[in-house]
Structure formats: C-alpha cells, structure tokens
Design an enzyme around this catalytic site. Sequence first.
Site, PDB file in Angstrom:
ATOM      1  N   SER A 104      -3.262  -1.629  -5.696  1.00 18.32           N
ATOM      2  CA  SER A 104      -1.791  -1.823  -6.027  1.00 18.32           C
ATOM      3  C   SER A 104      -1.012  -1.386  -4.730  1.00 18.32           C
ATOM      4  O   SER A 104      -1.662  -0.685  -3.570  1.00 18.32           O
ATOM      5  CB  SER A 104      -1.347  -0.558  -7.208  1.00 18.32           C
ATOM      6  N   TYR A 156      -1.574   8.458  -9.961  1.00 17.96           N
ATOM      7  CA  TYR A 156      -1.882   7.118  -9.983  1.00 17.96           C
ATOM      8  C   TYR A 156      -2.018   6.517  -8.525  1.00 17.96           C
ATOM      9  O   TYR A 156      -2.760   5.866  -8.187  1.00 17.96           O
ATOM     10  CB  TYR A 156      -0.861   6.285 -10.547  1.00 17.96           C
TER      11      TYR A 156
END
Length: 697
Positions: A573, A586
């Site tokens: 990501s 995250y």
Amino acid sequence: MTTKPFPTWDDAATAGMDEASLLLYRSNLLGSDLRITNYGGGNTGAKVSLIDPVSGEPTSVLLVKGSGGDLGSMKMDGFSSLYLDKLVGLKQRYRGPDFEDEMVGYLPHCTFNLNPRAASIDTPLHAYLPFKHTDHMHPDALIAIAAMENSEQVTKEIFGGEMGWVPWRRPGYELGLMLENYVKEHPGIRGLVMAGHGVFTWGDSAKSCYQNTVQVIEIANAWLAKKSAGKAAFGGEKVSSLAEVEANEVLARLLPALRGLASASGGHKLAHVDRSDAVVQFVNSQQLEQLAALGTSCPDHFLRTKIRPLVLPESTWSLEGEALGAALNDALAAYRADYAAYYERCKRANSPAMRDANPVVILLPRIGMVTLAKDKATARIAGEFYINAINVMREANAVDQYVGLPEQEAFDIEYWLLEEAKLQRMPAPKALAGKIAYVTGGAGGIGRAIAERYLKEGACVALADIDAEALEETVAALKKKFGRDVVHGARCDVTSEESVIASVKSTILAFGGLDLLVSNAGIASSAAIEDTTLALWNRNQSILSTGYFLVGREAFRIMKAQRVGGAMVFIASKNGLVASNQAMAYCAAKATEIHLSRCFALEGAAFGIRSNVVNPDAVIRGSRIWSGDWSKERAQANKIDEENLEEFYRQRSMLKRSVLPEDIAEGAYFFAAEHLSGKSTGNILNVDAGNATAFTR
C-alpha cells in the site's frame, strides 16, 4: 468391463432434424462417453445432399469431423464439407503408397461452400466406403482386440462373419482404399476392426449407424468380460497402495522437484495426478514394468503420451531433499537418453528435429500416475489417454497377448510431417503459459482481478481466501469463464501456519508446483494512536505481516525446490511508504510487507526468484476492505461524507483518476511476466494515480 449402459438415442430430441443436424447429434452422443472414444479421438461422417452455391442444384457432399475437433463438444462448424464427386475423382491423381501424403494437399480443392474447417487425414476412409453414415471410434474394447497378437482370429471368434479385419496401416489415403476394397470383397459386414486403430462401423441412417456402433462395442465388452472373468488383472498385485494422506505427502514433496527438472530442459510444464482404480491396479501390478516398456498401441494414445512412460520406483520417490533431486535427475536423464536413442534409430532423412525428450506419463507404484504437459488440460487429457492404454493392455493380456505398434511405425506417426505441420500451425503460447500462480485474498476485488489477468495470459491460478462462500463463488465464476482445468480454490487463513501449508500443498496436488505468488490477503483499520488497542495492532500484524511471511516462506520453498526461478508480488500500500492519519497499525504492517519483499528478493536472487511490490492507493470500487468500517473510518479521518470518499481520493491524486482493481492487476502482471520484468527485483511500483509523498526516490 463396466456394465453401465451407453447413452440412448432420443427420438423426441431428433424429430424434425435434417441430416447435418442428425450427424452433429450422433457425434456429440458418441463423444459424450469416453468408453466409446477418447477426447479429440475418432471421427464421424455422413453423405448428404446440399444445394451447390454455384449451380443452385443439389449435390452430394461429405460432412466429416474436421481436423483437431472433439466429438463430444463440437458444433456444426467442426465439420469439414467436401464435394463427394471431387473426392472420388482424386483416385486418378493417386500415385501409390509412397506418395499418399501428397493427397492431403488435394483435399482443400474439394471443399464445398468455402468451408474453412480443415479436412482430417481420415477423410478418405469415410469418402470411399459405400455407406451414407460412418463412424470411426476408439473404444477400449475394440482397441484391445486390435492390439492382440492374434487379433484377426479373435475378431472372427467374437463376431463370426459380421465384422471384417484389416492389418495395421497408418491413417491416410491408402488406408481409405484398403477399407473400400475390403468391403467390396466382403459384402454384408457391419463393420471393420483395424489393427492398431479401433473400429469402423456404418448405417443407412444416423440412428442406425449409432446403434450399430454401440452394439458392436457392447458385444466386444461382453465377450472380453466373459473371457477375463476370474483372472487377476496384470498378473495380480505386487505392492499395495499408500493411504491417501501418505500419498499426498509424497506427491507434495515429489511434484515440484519432478516438474522443475522436466521444465528446466523442456519449458514450463503443468502436472496432473490420477489415482483412479484402473491406474492404481496397473501401477501396483506384477506386470507393470513389462507392459509399460511395450508402449501404447494406438496412434491417438502415443501422440499424447509418448511411446512409453517413465516408471519411478519407490526407492526413488521415497527419498527426500537433495537425494530425491539427484535420483529424479538421474531417472529423467536416463529417459531422455533412451528417447534420443529411439529417435536416432528411427529418424528419416526428412524427419523433424527431436522434440522435448522428457516423459509425459510418470507411473508411481503404490501411488498412481502423474502426467506432464505444457498446459493443464493437455496433461489431464494425456492421463485419460494413458488410462485407455491401461484398459487396452488389461483386456488384451487377459485373453491373448498384448502387442504395441512396431517402433518404426510408432515413430513414423509421432514424427509424421503432416503432424509436424499441424504443430507448427499452433498459436504461440501466451506469456504465462505453463506457470502456476497462487493468489491470497483471491475472492476479493483486487485478488480476483489479478487472477483474471493471469488466466488471460495462460497461467493456472490457485485462489486462496478465508471466506469460503466468496471463494466458492469466485472459483465457480472463473472456471466457467476460463475452464475447469486452470482454476483451483483453497481455503486459507494466512495467520495459521498449518492452514497456509495445507493450501499450498493443495495447489501442488492440483497443478504440480508454484511459480508466481501474489500475496494480497488484507484488512484495513483506522484508529487514533491512543485508541489503537493491542488486539487491533496484533490483528494487523498477524494478517499483513505474519501472513505475508508464512505465505512467502512456503512459496519460496517450492520455487527453490523447482529450480526454475519464480516471481513474488506483494500487494502492499501507499501507506507502507507514507504514514496516514489515524492508521498506525495498518501503516506499520504495510511497511513490514515492503521490507519482507526486499528480504525475499535478496535471498531469492541466487535461485532466479524475483520479489517486487505493487503499492495501490484508494482502490474503492470492487475492493472488499471498503465494505466494512474502513470506508466510514477514512471518511471521518478526512472529515468528509462517506459517499464522497472515491471523489475525494480521485481529486487528491496528481492525475485526478480513480484507481481500480484492474489497474493493480496490470502491475501484478508486469512483475509476473518474465519478458517484461525479468531483470527487476526488490522494486516498488506505485499504482496510485500519483502521490508525491509516496515517491520512492
């Protein structure tokens, strides 16, 4: 022999059909049962009256299954159509057996109505028999009779004078004339047994032809069953089978090494495992070595299986690690040397160059059969053909003596110039042909898009996902779109070492190994630092960090054992490079993914294993992580309404474009494709429509 009845002709379904439609119906019915003919094998024909597009007058036309088709699945466009009078006229051009191959070049000149379907080599067999409807089938029972040492006498014993018999002659023009002459000299027979080929039958109508064909097979089945009753197949059992769990453990260890060694010298291959009753009975038998060495007897068999298989004894497959690799290498080298010697003994002055010398069929006593080919369907079909060969050997040996084709005849079929021309017309393989991909999070939007992209490029794909229902639906949809052979589903919890190992093993059993890993399983969470619980932190780490480690480690082990390289793609990501507000757990886990990929790249380079990262950002449409609280949480963190989230991310990007799952799939394909990124490892590709803060340099 099985007593299950053959498919029944349906008068209601065929009512009102014209002759061409009846031929298609008969063909599909015959091809629906592998006891009648194998996949792609056999052919059917009918002589029909059609309107000549030039003269406008009725003319006699031969409709016959075209080259390369399959009776069970073909449509009307699978038939070639030829003027019957022109086919008959070709006899004046025939210069004798030494020149029969040149007659194939005349067949296109006989084409009716500009039909593009190429005519089969068996066209003259149908054209010159004086019957309206003709079938040429390869049922195991008739091939068994055709492969007996005393085939002609056995044919007479079974059928009396109802069936004729002709000696072996390879398919072609001369064989067509042989059948024509035999029928002229033996009026009233219902069919012909052709040594080494199978059976030809006929009828005045499509239905009577079908009924004649299946009745002949039923008679042969019944006779063979009676003669072999009470006899131990293949001389009886020599060894007993391993339990399924034990056999799976052996195969999970054996297949990657076997596949890798065969792929290294002949291009990437896929494996198919068969442990059906017929296979197990043969590989466990007293006569395994003796019969396997004789080779197959029917051209359709050995064109797909090679003339003989490789038998791997327990003393080889029971080894582990380096010892297993060394023993397999020796066995394959010996097989290739034997095949090269066969080629040198039999080659003609104009023979094509020797093809891949690796075995197609590998027999494992106590386990079963493995078949190797450049695509999964071909590997499966090769196995089906060898089962036909097993059935033939069992039935032939039970009542007489099985004989294979003479070596030179077998070679002349395998390296036939006409067969070579057919191979040369095959389309070039796709970029990922022969490759096996394993995609975690495969039932999600990004995972599914990557799977579809890989499947379009010829890969076999195993989808792993924790959501069993979504996985089942996705696998079913992809099988419907791309075919049942190339898609496999394996439920997997990436946080469980046991689950990961089990799902990777199931992929090995399905395809033979693993070449491409896409680590994509994921979650998303948002919380301010002081609200980030240990449970939330651990959940992110267990799925996005530990999960990527476990899956990567297992894939690395398989790729290393195969010794033909590999590619890992980590779907990380933008957040792995740039911290986001209220997403500590995250972001930290995604950063771990990126560094894990670098570690795999560092250690994998020596083995040709590449590892790279694709960094998506704001993939909202089609992505499952936005279906929970993540969408709401990110909207709150950015102080916008949830329904405006996609537009917010689009406007935030430099290119002002939305990022879709298909865009991530393109990045994953780039890193999987050797011709595009074969010199790239340890790299990061951002697919985020432009985000200056995430620039890697």
